[in-house]
Design an enzyme around this catalytic site. Structure first.
Site, PDB file in Angstrom:
ATOM      1  N   HIS A 168       0.824  -1.205   0.000  1.00  0.00           N
ATOM      2  CA  HIS A 168       0.000   0.000   0.000  1.00  0.00           C
ATOM      3  C   HIS A 168       0.860   1.258   0.000  1.00  0.00           C
ATOM      4  O   HIS A 168       0.351   2.371  -0.106  1.00  0.00           O
ATOM      5  CB  HIS A 168      -0.915   0.003   1.231  1.00  0.00           C
ATOM      6  CG  HIS A 168      -2.262   0.598   0.963  1.00  0.00           C
ATOM      7  ND1 HIS A 168      -2.452   1.666   0.112  1.00  0.00           N
ATOM      8  CD2 HIS A 168      -3.491   0.279   1.443  1.00  0.00           C
ATOM      9  CE1 HIS A 168      -3.746   1.972   0.080  1.00  0.00           C
ATOM     10  NE2 HIS A 168      -4.388   1.148   0.871  1.00  0.00           N
ATOM     11  N   ASP A 391      -9.829 -10.578 -17.694  1.00  0.00           N
ATOM     12  CA  ASP A 391      -9.946 -11.869 -18.368  1.00  0.00           C
ATOM     13  C   ASP A 391      -8.571 -12.288 -18.884  1.00  0.00           C
ATOM     14  O   ASP A 391      -8.027 -11.692 -19.812  1.00  0.00           O
ATOM     15  CB  ASP A 391     -10.941 -11.758 -19.530  1.00  0.00           C
ATOM     16  CG  ASP A 391     -11.216 -13.091 -20.199  1.00  0.00           C
ATOM     17  OD1 ASP A 391     -10.483 -14.067 -19.939  1.00  0.00           O
ATOM     18  OD2 ASP A 391     -12.167 -13.148 -20.994  1.00  0.00           O
TER      19      ASP A 391
END
Length: 453
Positions: A168, A391
């Site tokens: 982060h 995908d």
């Protein structure tokens, strides 16, 4: 419970380096002032890809060959993607920069001794943690650690779950979604063609420091992630789109005629959590604060922040008090949230935001979280981030985010796979959770830990 214990075995570990070395002039990557205030923690994401091969074709495919080929393709496309997202392959140098040394991303290959359906039918947050890379804890100020860790999990049924643990310190959910979709596009391209030399469109990684350079006001920056770690429990709740529509009608008012999905779900979570806390407390705190983490790319317009990578996170605070009295009805809480959101837009969306402005905003955020006399809930929404579009060549994913950073009163919202519902990860003190999950109003709109299929 499952009949047999799920076992995840890591069978291979390696580093995937960029296919092309990072040019010398890009070897030092500056963190932005937003990044400086971000805690030294890693956050998880888990993408599930069920086997979409037709049953009639299963007997014609060698499962081991399929695993080997998919692994090769994932690693090859990851190497290509890291060339374009070159800071991801580096390490933290200090509180203001990354060393883009092409050390690479950690890539683990794991085998799971069951079918994916058994995991999705009975989601267990503790078991799901086994599907993401395990990391050592990182102290604030520590340097040299990996930014990107990936684990590809292969199930007996042919399904794949790809787990991420990312720093982060330089990556937020928006940036991660950009990276994953870029990697998925590169993989899909190789999966669907024998020409692995096809060149993807060029991509320029534009760090937020180009507009919001690091400040030299502190070494290291203030740490706001070290919150009280009481004995807590994390659970998962699902709000279907039809239930959210009903909730919207209940929460609408003259002040907010058309509340958003996130606003109404957040308001109900907040209301229920406050009541659970009050029931278990000897004394009721005079006010409660909802801190909503905000993607500042949607706020800042001068200059445009849409394409900036890194952490561009701000917040707004909403309070449950109104005219000196505690207010916890849905309409009032939604109105308080909308007021905080609009004030943030007015303050930071109508002027050129400076590093000093960012610093003041984030210091205020830290002070809000540290107040002892105010009950504070911190929420982040991943709704509308395009993780479901990722995908890799074997269909779009089902998604889960195992909550591995268990901080009291931390809430994560995300879309369901149909895009209309919302899934919530919530961490509360154990005694508060016991009250929370039995609240009748909550259960009229939410289901607890439903299947992911």
């Amino acid at each position: 419970m499952m009949d047999l214990e799920m076992k995840v075995e890591v069978i291979h570990r390696e580093r995937i380096r960029p296919i092309s070395p990072t040019p010398h002039h890009l070897r030092v990557f500056s963190l932005s002032v937003f990044d400086q205030f971000s805690p030294a923690v890693h956050f998880p994401l888990l993408l599930f890809y069920p086997n979409n091969i037709e049953p009639s074709e299963v007997n014609n495919i060698d499962p081991q060959c399929s695993v080997v080929e998919r692994t090769k393709l994932l690693k090859r496309s990851l190497s290509d993607t890291l060339t374009r997202f070159y800071p991801f392959a580096g390490t933290i140098h200090d509180h203001a920069s990354i060393c883009c040394n092409d050390q690479g991303a950690v890539f683990l290959e794991a085998q799971v001794n069951c079918s994916m359906s058994r995991v999705l039918n009975e989601p267990d947050l503790e078991l799901l943690k086994e599907l993401i890379p395990k990391l050592e804890s990182i102290s604030e100020g520590e340097t040299g650690y990996d930014l990107l860790n990936i684990q590809a999990n292969f199930f007996e049924c042919g399904g794949i779950a790809i787990g991420f643990h990312v720093s982060h310190k330089m990556i937020d959910a928006y940036t991660l979604s950009k990276f994953i979709n870029s990697w998925a596009a590169a993989t899909s391209l190789g999966f669907s063609t024998s020409d692995h030399n096809v060149v993807l469109p060029s991509y320029q990684y534009l760090g937020a420091a180009s507009h919001y350079p690091p400040l030299a006001l502190f070494e290291p920056p203030p740490q706001f992630g070290e919150l009280a770690k009481e004995k807590c429990i994390t659970k998962r709740f699902m709000f279907e789109s039809s239930k959210i529509a009903c909730l919207k009608s209940e929460a609408a008012s003259a002040a907010v005629k058309n509340p958003t999905r996130v606003e109404v779900v957040s308001a109900l979570i907040w209301k229920t959590a406050m009541r659970a806390s009050s029931a278990n407390s000897c004394s009721v705190r005079p006010s409660s604060t909802w801190l909503q983490i905000v993607n500042m790319r949607n706020i800042i317009t001068q200059p445009s922040a849409e394409n900036l990578m890194g952490n561009l996170l701000g917040f707004y605070a909403a309070t449950s008090t109104r005219e000196g009295e505690r207010n916890d009805d849905l309409q009032g809480l939604v109105a308080a949230m909308r007021k905080g959101s609009e004030e943030l837009k007015v303050k930071y969306g109508t002027k050129c935001v400076s590093g000093e402005d960012v610093s003041k905003l984030l210091i205020k955020y830290g002070e809000q979280m540290q107040k002892n006399d105010v009950e504070c809930y911190c929420s982040t929404s991943w709704c509308r981030f395009p993780f479901y579009k990722a995908d890799f060549g074997w269909g779009k994913p089902l998604m889960s985010i195992p909550a591995t950073i268990e901080l009291k009163n931390l809430i994560t919202l995300m879309d369901t796979s149909d895009g209309g519902g919302i899934e919530v990860r919530l961490t509360l003190k154990e005694e508060d959770m016991a009250m929370f999950e039995n609240n009748e109003e909550l259960l009229a709109y939410a289901s607890i830990n439903p299947t992911l299929t």
